[in-house]
Design a protein around this motif. Structure first.
Motif, mmCIF file in Angstrom:
data_model
loop_
_atom_site.group_PDB
_atom_site.id
_atom_site.type_symbol
_atom_site.label_atom_id
_atom_site.label_comp_id
_atom_site.label_asym_id
_atom_site.label_seq_id
_atom_site.Cartn_x
_atom_site.Cartn_y
_atom_site.Cartn_z
ATOM 1 N N GLU A 218 0.818 -1.208 0.000
ATOM 2 C CA GLU A 218 0.000 0.000 0.000
ATOM 3 C C GLU A 218 0.857 1.266 0.000
ATOM 4 O OE1 GLU A 218 0.226 -2.197 2.438
ATOM 5 O OE2 GLU A 218 -1.570 -3.418 2.338
ATOM 6 N N THR A 219 0.435 2.233 -0.803
ATOM 7 C CA THR A 219 1.019 3.578 -0.772
ATOM 8 C C THR A 219 -0.103 4.541 -1.112
ATOM 9 O OG1 THR A 219 1.559 3.460 -3.117
ATOM 10 C CG2 THR A 219 3.337 2.936 -1.584
ATOM 11 N N ASP A 220 0.185 5.832 -0.980
ATOM 12 C CA ASP A 220 -0.776 6.771 -1.531
ATOM 13 C C ASP A 220 -0.645 6.670 -3.036
ATOM 14 O OD1 ASP A 220 1.838 8.102 -1.392
ATOM 15 O OD2 ASP A 220 0.758 9.750 -2.313
ATOM 16 N N ALA A 221 -1.716 6.937 -3.730
ATOM 17 C CA ALA A 221 -1.714 6.683 -5.168
ATOM 18 C C ALA A 221 -0.638 7.487 -5.892
ATOM 19 C CB ALA A 221 -3.089 6.990 -5.750
ATOM 20 N N ALA A 222 -0.459 8.734 -5.503
ATOM 21 C CA ALA A 222 0.523 9.558 -6.203
ATOM 22 C C ALA A 222 1.946 9.135 -5.846
ATOM 23 C CB ALA A 222 0.306 11.022 -5.864
ATOM 24 N N GLY A 223 2.095 8.402 -4.765
ATOM 25 C CA GLY A 223 3.398 7.844 -4.439
ATOM 26 C C GLY A 223 4.375 8.820 -3.820
ATOM 27 N N ASN A 224 3.858 9.889 -3.169
ATOM 28 C CA ASN A 224 4.815 10.824 -2.577
ATOM 29 C C ASN A 224 4.503 11.157 -1.121
ATOM 30 O OD1 ASN A 224 2.583 12.367 -2.986
ATOM 31 N ND2 ASN A 224 3.411 13.455 -4.762
ATOM 32 N N SER A 225 3.660 10.360 -0.493
ATOM 33 C CA SER A 225 3.319 10.632 0.902
ATOM 34 C C SER A 225 3.843 9.522 1.799
ATOM 35 C CB SER A 225 1.795 10.738 1.047
ATOM 36 O OG SER A 225 1.444 10.788 2.412
ATOM 37 N N THR A 226 4.131 9.862 3.065
ATOM 38 C CA THR A 226 4.536 8.836 4.026
ATOM 39 C C THR A 226 3.419 8.577 5.031
ATOM 40 O OG1 THR A 226 5.557 10.580 5.351
ATOM 41 C CG2 THR A 226 7.004 9.348 3.862
ATOM 42 N N ASP A 227 2.274 9.142 4.767
ATOM 43 C CA ASP A 227 1.163 9.080 5.700
ATOM 44 C C ASP A 227 0.284 7.859 5.408
ATOM 45 O OD1 ASP A 227 -0.960 9.473 7.321
ATOM 46 O OD2 ASP A 227 -1.516 11.453 6.549
ATOM 47 N N ALA A 228 0.306 6.881 6.324
ATOM 48 C CA ALA A 228 -0.445 5.640 6.108
ATOM 49 C C ALA A 228 -1.948 5.882 5.979
ATOM 50 C CB ALA A 228 -0.159 4.646 7.227
ATOM 51 N N GLU A 229 -2.417 6.986 6.530
ATOM 52 C CA GLU A 229 -3.846 7.327 6.411
ATOM 53 C C GLU A 229 -4.248 7.486 4.945
ATOM 54 O OE1 GLU A 229 -6.353 8.082 8.731
ATOM 55 O OE2 GLU A 229 -5.032 7.022 10.127
ATOM 56 N N LYS A 230 -3.269 7.864 4.139
ATOM 57 C CA LYS A 230 -3.585 8.144 2.733
ATOM 58 C C LYS A 230 -3.413 6.925 1.832
ATOM 59 C CE LYS A 230 -2.639 13.074 2.638
ATOM 60 N NZ LYS A 230 -1.407 13.810 2.955
ATOM 61 N N TYR A 231 -2.949 5.817 2.408
ATOM 62 C CA TYR A 231 -2.622 4.670 1.560
ATOM 63 C C TYR A 231 -3.857 4.045 0.912
ATOM 64 C CZ TYR A 231 2.069 4.556 3.671
ATOM 65 O OH TYR A 231 3.317 4.847 4.092
ATOM 66 N N ARG A 232 -3.666 3.685 -0.336
ATOM 67 C CA ARG A 232 -4.669 2.925 -1.063
ATOM 68 C C ARG A 232 -3.924 1.898 -1.920
ATOM 69 N NH1 ARG A 232 -9.635 5.659 -1.112
ATOM 70 N NH2 ARG A 232 -10.361 4.636 -2.988
ATOM 71 N N SER A 233 -4.653 0.951 -2.418
ATOM 72 C CA SER A 233 -4.045 0.028 -3.373
ATOM 73 C C SER A 233 -4.820 0.125 -4.669
ATOM 74 C CB SER A 233 -4.111 -1.402 -2.850
ATOM 75 O OG SER A 233 -3.214 -1.537 -1.771
ATOM 76 N N VAL A 234 -4.188 -0.264 -5.747
ATOM 77 C CA VAL A 234 -4.899 -0.211 -7.015
ATOM 78 C C VAL A 234 -4.789 -1.531 -7.759
ATOM 79 C CG1 VAL A 234 -4.509 2.271 -7.301
ATOM 80 C CG2 VAL A 234 -2.996 0.658 -8.437
ATOM 81 N N ILE A 235 -5.814 -1.746 -8.568
ATOM 82 C CA ILE A 235 -5.767 -2.816 -9.559
ATOM 83 C C ILE A 235 -5.693 -2.096 -10.893
ATOM 84 C CG2 ILE A 235 -7.011 -4.755 -10.584
ATOM 85 C CD1 ILE A 235 -8.344 -4.994 -7.753
ATOM 86 N N ALA A 236 -4.667 -2.409 -11.658
ATOM 87 C CA ALA A 236 -4.421 -1.680 -12.899
ATOM 88 C C ALA A 236 -4.795 -2.547 -14.089
ATOM 89 C CB ALA A 236 -2.953 -1.294 -12.978
ATOM 90 N N PHE A 237 -5.522 -1.971 -15.021
ATOM 91 C CA PHE A 237 -5.892 -2.659 -16.258
ATOM 92 C C PHE A 237 -5.030 -2.119 -17.382
ATOM 93 C CE2 PHE A 237 -9.271 -3.384 -13.367
ATOM 94 C CZ PHE A 237 -9.786 -4.626 -13.688
ATOM 95 N N LEU A 238 -4.250 -3.002 -17.980
ATOM 96 C CA LEU A 238 -3.293 -2.612 -19.006
ATOM 97 C C LEU A 238 -3.775 -3.109 -20.366
ATOM 98 C CD1 LEU A 238 -1.660 -2.504 -16.331
ATOM 99 C CD2 LEU A 238 0.235 -3.566 -17.528
ATOM 100 N N ASP A 239 -3.548 -2.309 -21.386
ATOM 101 C CA ASP A 239 -3.769 -2.797 -22.742
ATOM 102 C C ASP A 239 -2.839 -4.000 -22.928
ATOM 103 O OD1 ASP A 239 -4.539 -1.616 -25.815
ATOM 104 O OD2 ASP A 239 -2.879 -3.034 -25.648
ATOM 105 N N ALA A 240 -3.412 -5.138 -23.301
ATOM 106 C CA ALA A 240 -2.633 -6.377 -23.328
ATOM 107 C C ALA A 240 -1.492 -6.315 -24.342
ATOM 108 C CB ALA A 240 -3.540 -7.560 -23.641
ATOM 109 N N GLN A 241 -1.631 -5.465 -25.347
ATOM 110 C CA GLN A 241 -0.590 -5.383 -26.368
ATOM 111 C C GLN A 241 0.467 -4.321 -26.055
ATOM 112 O OE1 GLN A 241 -0.118 -7.749 -28.434
ATOM 113 N NE2 GLN A 241 -1.976 -8.680 -27.659
ATOM 114 N N THR A 242 0.012 -3.088 -25.799
ATOM 115 C CA THR A 242 0.987 -2.011 -25.564
ATOM 116 C C THR A 242 1.455 -1.976 -24.113
ATOM 117 O OG1 THR A 242 -0.704 -0.406 -24.944
ATOM 118 C CG2 THR A 242 -0.201 -0.592 -27.299
ATOM 119 N N LEU A 243 0.692 -2.603 -23.227
ATOM 120 C CA LEU A 243 0.946 -2.586 -21.779
ATOM 121 C C LEU A 243 0.796 -1.198 -21.163
ATOM 122 C CD1 LEU A 243 3.930 -5.124 -21.384
ATOM 123 C CD2 LEU A 243 1.490 -5.567 -21.563
ATOM 124 N N GLU A 244 0.175 -0.280 -21.905
ATOM 125 C CA GLU A 244 -0.168 1.021 -21.315
ATOM 126 C C GLU A 244 -1.278 0.790 -20.300
ATOM 127 O OE1 GLU A 244 1.243 3.812 -21.820
ATOM 128 O OE2 GLU A 244 2.360 3.473 -23.691
#
Ligand code: K7E
Ligand code: CUA
Ligand code: CA
Length: 648
Positions: A218-244
């Motif tokens: 877990e981290t904050d989504a933007a990845g620049n906080s040290t505050d655990a209160e702000k932590y979230r997790s994500v599930i990322a959906f990538l284009d299977a070909q470009t991996l964007e």
């Protein structure tokens, strides 16, 4: 068993189990596990030795047992024997863990065929080892030059492996790679934003238009906080070909392992830290954690309607803001593996700290059963005949059980157990992620190999075992070591890849053609267009000034499979490999004036050692020789006048 009781039992057995002396030998149980049969067998054998006359019956009994064991060993050996020159039936692709790569084994012979370099440089095949090469630039552009691969995933069409792509995650640096199965080479690598510990990876079925990966840490989504209160997790959906990364769904807590439903609706993740705790004690506080079900069409709708926040350029759907996008299904605390049955009916969450597997209806998202299977269930795989095979880390076993019988609530669902050596993590049967598993072979990916292989110091290879699951009873038929440390594997039949794997690379537009080799100078930049074929580099020499920036374009113009050449530049730190038809590029700066040989690194012909040439570095201001043609005449002339040649 109450959750807390089972946890106490498991906590004491988890760290102790692998360390308790004495280390068992193959065939014996790990200390702490249940001993089945061996003690009795040893006792009988000892008695037979002591009193051969009185216990003659016992003696012949033991001889019969020995003969039976020998016969079993012989038939197992026969099952995995693939004669020299004969091909295996399956490819098994094992993730390489902290090797940053993937290993290709032939099954059933368990022969290592290839290591696919992905997230780490491999000088031997010229992968990402020269800063000027394309593979280096692609890897370096996304993060460090190492990786921790966990989950190999094969592309599917109509519920079957189609043999086109392999995707794999790098948990260490939050990347996903795509391997082209025409060449078994890495074709794409992308960094996944807003995520840490990119762990669970799966293809969205049945279309395979996305691969999705979840952050475990877990981290904050933007990845620049040290505050655990702000932590979230994500599930990322990538284009299977470009991996964007196309979009993400964010929530509080974590996700561990991912799996896709088969009908294009839900994808599933296990979540062991619904506590959002920062300590291991805190992560086991709640009696129940969850399996998360993400409604993908609903997420796509929210995306189209603009119901997201853009973070680091990626649309992030916060689960609180889109009702129904994430459903939490309570399961016993700290689940691990997440596997959807071949028919798509159920999602199975392996209990890890609970001796159960939770069976969830993949449509209604209701828990329909929670059968007990043994201690430390981690992952489950399938044979296509309605049976599940769950790895038991603590018991060091694979347990075979019937899914529908367990759903019906009977007690007769356990079919068989087999001991594996030792402490199995993933287990995977051939074709198990598809709708049509073949039900013949299963790999047990064991974490500890104690006693299985020749000792090579305190650190040992991992141990994999091949299990015949074609019958009612499972049978371990072979064990083989692999380098640290495979987590998961996929097995694909060779027939699928028969017409897909290519003999030679397709010539790229950037390929250098035979007869069109050249050296192009532009100020201090020098482009060298070179070819190689048995047994010659053209040009065989080229000249540059000290400090010139050299860009080498090297095409292997062979049209014969397996005729790989390599080029190493002495003391320039450059080593490339080029397979037939391939063009490799690298760039480097010419060092001090002098002669630097380049030579072929792959033994290719009787003239392999003669396959070499010279990079001539001259001081600034000295005119350069443009001559690139054959050098044989010069050689002859030199021989006529040369002094001091001991052979003349
Ligand atoms: Cu169980 Cu990374 Cu798939 Cu290891 S994870 S075992
Ligand atoms: Cu070309 Cu050796
Ligand atoms: Ca927990």
């Amino acid at each position: 068993m109450k959750p807390n009781q089972s946890f106490t039992t498991l906590c004491s057995s988890l760290p102790m189990h692998p360390l308790t002396p004495p280390s068992p030998r193959p065939g014996e149980r790990a200390a702490g596990g249940r001993v089945r049969g061996n003690r009795m067998r040893h006792l009988g054998f000892a008695l037979a030795l002591l009193t051969p006359l009185t216990f003659a019956g016992c003696n012949s009994d033991s001889t019969a047992k020995q003969q039976k064991a020998a016969a079993q060993a012989a038939s197992a050996a026969q099952q995995v024997y693939v004669a020299p020159g004969k091909l295996d039936e399956y490819y098994a692709i094992l993730s390489g863990g902290q090797s940053g790569s993937a290993f290709v084994y032939g099954i059933p012979s368990c022969r290592l065929i290839k290591e696919i370099a992905i997230f780490e440089p491999r000088a031997g095949v010229g992968y990402a080892n020269n800063p000027g090469s394309e593979s280096y630039k692609r890897l370096a552009a996304t993060g460090p030059m190492w990786g921790d691969t966990h989950h190999p995933v094969l592309s599917q069409t109509d519920g079957r492996y189609d043999g086109h792509w392999l995707w794999i995650n790098d948990k260490g640096n939050d990347r996903v790679a795509k391997v082209d199965l025409r060449t078994f080479e890495t074709a794409e690598i992308k960094l996944v934003p807003n995520i840490q510990g990119a762990h669970g990876l799966a293809a969205y079925l049945p279309s395979c238009k996305y691969v999705f990966v979840n952050g475990e840490l877990e981290t904050d989504a933007a990845g620049n906080s040290t505050d655990a209160e702000k932590y979230r997790s994500v599930i990322a959906f990538l284009d299977a070909q470009t991996l964007e990364t196309k979009f993400q769904v964010s929530f509080v807590g974590n996700a561990d392992i991912a799996s896709s439903g088969k009908d294009g609706r839900y994808v599933f993740v296990t979540m062991y830290n619904t506590e959002n705790a920062m300590s291991s004690e805190g992560m086991i506080e709640r009696d129940r954690d969850a399996v998360g079900a993400i409604d993908v069409p609903l997420a796509e709708k929210a995306l189209a309607e603009g119901r997201f926040t853009k973070i680091n350029g990626v649309p992030v759907i916060e689960y609180e803001k889109v009702s129904g996008v994430l459903t939490l299904i309570p399961v016993p605390k700290n689940p691990h593996g997440c596997n959807v049955t071949p028919d798509g009916k159920y999602v199975l969450a392996s209990g890890k700290l609970s001796p159960t597997v939770t069976i969830i209806d993949a449509k209604t998202l209701k828990v329909v059963a929670e059968p007990e299977v043994g201690l430390g269930p981690l992952h489950t795989t399938f044979d296509g005949r309605g049976n599940a095979y769950t790895s038991l880390f603590v018991d060091s076993q694979i347990v075979k059980w019937n899914i529908e019988k367990a759903v019906k609530g009977g007690t007769d669902y356990i079919i068989d157990r087999v001991d594996v050596h030792y402490n199995v993590g993933h287990t995977k049967a051939a074709g198990a992620d598809t709708s049509y598993p073949s039900g013949d072979w299963l790999i047990s990916l064991n974490k500890l190999s104690k006693g299985m292989f020749l000792p090579v110091g305190p650190g040992m290879p991992e141990s994999q075992e091949l299990v015949d699951i074609s019958g009612e009873k499972m049978r371990v038929v072979a064990a083989f070591p692999s380098l640290p440390e495979p987590h998961d594997a996929v097995m694909i039949h060779r027939k699928v890849l028969e017409n897909i794997v290519v003999q030679t690379h397709e010539l790229q537009p950037t390929a250098v053609k035979l007869g069109e080799e050249k050296v192009v100078r532009n100020g201090n930049k020098v482009d060298v267009y070179m070819t190689c074929i048995r047994s010659k580099f053209v040009p065989e020499q080229f000249e540059v000034h000290e400090g010139d920036e050299i860009k080498l374009h090297l095409t292997n113009v062979e049209t014969v499979r397996d005729m790989t050449h390599g080029i190493a530049f002495s003391r320039m730190g450059i080593n490339l490999a080029v397979d037939p038809g391939q063009t490799s590029e690298t760039a480097f700066v010419a060092g001090k004036p002098g002669t630097y040989w380049y030579y072929c690194t792959w033994f290719c012909s009787a003239l392999h050692l003669e396959m070499r040439g010279r990079l001539l570095v001259k001081p600034q201001g000295v005119p350069l020789n443009e001559y690139l043609g054959p050098l044989a005449k010069e050689d002859k002339a030199r021989r006529a006048t040369q002094k001091g040649n001991v052979y003349e």
